[in-house]
Design a protein around this motif. Sequence first.
Motif, short mmCIF file in Angstrom:
data_model
loop_
_atom_site.label_atom_id
_atom_site.label_comp_id
_atom_site.label_asym_id
_atom_site.label_seq_id
_atom_site.Cartn_x
_atom_site.Cartn_y
_atom_site.Cartn_z
N GLN A 181 0.83 -1.20 0.00
CA GLN A 181 0.00 0.00 0.00
C GLN A 181 0.87 1.26 0.00
O GLN A 181 0.63 2.19 -0.76
CB GLN A 181 -0.91 -0.01 1.22
N ILE A 182 1.90 1.29 0.83
CA ILE A 182 2.79 2.46 0.90
C ILE A 182 3.55 2.64 -0.41
O ILE A 182 3.69 3.76 -0.91
CB ILE A 182 3.76 2.31 2.10
N LEU A 183 4.03 1.54 -0.98
CA LEU A 183 4.74 1.64 -2.25
C LEU A 183 3.84 2.22 -3.34
O LEU A 183 4.24 3.11 -4.09
CB LEU A 183 5.25 0.26 -2.68
N VAL A 184 2.61 1.71 -3.44
CA VAL A 184 1.69 2.20 -4.47
C VAL A 184 1.36 3.67 -4.25
O VAL A 184 1.33 4.45 -5.20
CB VAL A 184 0.40 1.33 -4.52
N GLU A 185 1.16 4.06 -3.00
CA GLU A 185 0.85 5.47 -2.70
C GLU A 185 1.99 6.39 -3.09
O GLU A 185 1.75 7.50 -3.57
CB GLU A 185 0.54 5.64 -1.21
N HIS A 186 3.21 5.96 -2.90
CA HIS A 186 4.36 6.83 -3.14
C HIS A 186 4.99 6.68 -4.51
O HIS A 186 5.59 7.63 -5.02
CB HIS A 186 5.42 6.60 -2.06
N LEU A 187 4.84 5.51 -5.13
CA LEU A 187 5.46 5.27 -6.42
C LEU A 187 4.46 5.16 -7.57
O LEU A 187 4.83 5.33 -8.72
CB LEU A 187 6.29 3.98 -6.38
N GLY A 188 3.23 4.82 -7.25
CA GLY A 188 2.25 4.51 -8.29
C GLY A 188 2.31 3.03 -8.60
O GLY A 188 3.25 2.33 -8.23
N GLN A 189 1.30 2.54 -9.31
CA GLN A 189 1.19 1.11 -9.57
C GLN A 189 2.31 0.59 -10.46
O GLN A 189 2.93 -0.44 -10.17
CB GLN A 189 -0.16 0.78 -10.19
N VAL A 190 2.60 1.28 -11.55
CA VAL A 190 3.59 0.80 -12.51
C VAL A 190 4.98 0.77 -11.88
O VAL A 190 5.70 -0.23 -11.96
CB VAL A 190 3.58 1.65 -13.79
N ALA A 191 5.37 1.85 -11.23
CA ALA A 191 6.70 1.91 -10.61
C ALA A 191 6.82 0.90 -9.48
O ALA A 191 7.89 0.31 -9.27
CB ALA A 191 6.99 3.32 -10.10
N THR A 192 5.74 0.64 -8.76
CA THR A 192 5.76 -0.37 -7.70
C THR A 192 6.04 -1.74 -8.30
O THR A 192 6.86 -2.49 -7.78
CB THR A 192 4.43 -0.39 -6.91
N LEU A 193 5.36 -2.08 -9.39
CA LEU A 193 5.59 -3.37 -10.03
C LEU A 193 7.03 -3.48 -10.52
O LEU A 193 7.68 -4.51 -10.35
CB LEU A 193 4.62 -3.57 -11.19
N ARG A 194 7.54 -2.42 -11.13
CA ARG A 194 8.92 -2.43 -11.59
C ARG A 194 9.88 -2.63 -10.42
O ARG A 194 10.85 -3.38 -10.50
CB ARG A 194 9.25 -1.14 -12.32
N PHE A 195 9.62 -1.95 -9.31
CA PHE A 195 10.44 -2.07 -8.11
C PHE A 195 10.43 -3.50 -7.59
O PHE A 195 11.47 -4.09 -7.29
CB PHE A 195 9.94 -1.11 -7.04
N LEU A 196 9.25 -4.10 -7.50
CA LEU A 196 9.13 -5.45 -6.97
C LEU A 196 9.80 -6.48 -7.88
O LEU A 196 10.33 -7.48 -7.41
CB LEU A 196 7.67 -5.80 -6.73
N GLN A 197 9.79 -6.23 -9.19
CA GLN A 197 10.44 -7.15 -10.12
C GLN A 197 11.95 -7.19 -9.91
O GLN A 197 12.60 -8.18 -10.23
CB GLN A 197 10.12 -6.77 -11.56
N GLU A 198 12.52 -6.15 -9.37
CA GLU A 198 13.94 -6.10 -9.10
C GLU A 198 14.36 -7.15 -8.08
O GLU A 198 15.52 -7.51 -7.98
CB GLU A 198 14.36 -4.72 -8.60
#
Length: 72
Positions: free
Chosen positions: A12-29
Motif C-alpha cells: 500500500q505504501i509503495l503504491v501510494e508513493h510510487l504509483g502502480q507501474v513503478a511499484t511493479l517495476r520495483f518489486l520485479q527487481e
Amino acid sequence: MTSLELREKGYQILVEHLGQVATLRFLQEFNWGRGDYTKDRETLLKQVTRESFWQDVATLRAEKANDNYRHR
C-alpha cells in the motif's frame, strides 16, 4: 502485526508513493531466481553457433512479417 499485514501495508505504501507501474517495476527487481545463471547460460549457449543464431533471427523476422501481413 502479522507477516501478511506487514506485506499488505508495504504494498500500500509503495503504491501510494510510487504509483502502480513503478511499484511493479520495483518489486520485479527482487526476483532473485534460483541456480547459477552463468553456468546455465553457458551450458545452453554452448551448442549455438553464429550461423544458427542468425538463421533463427531470420526465421523470427519472417514469421513476424507474415503475422503483420495477415493482420492487415
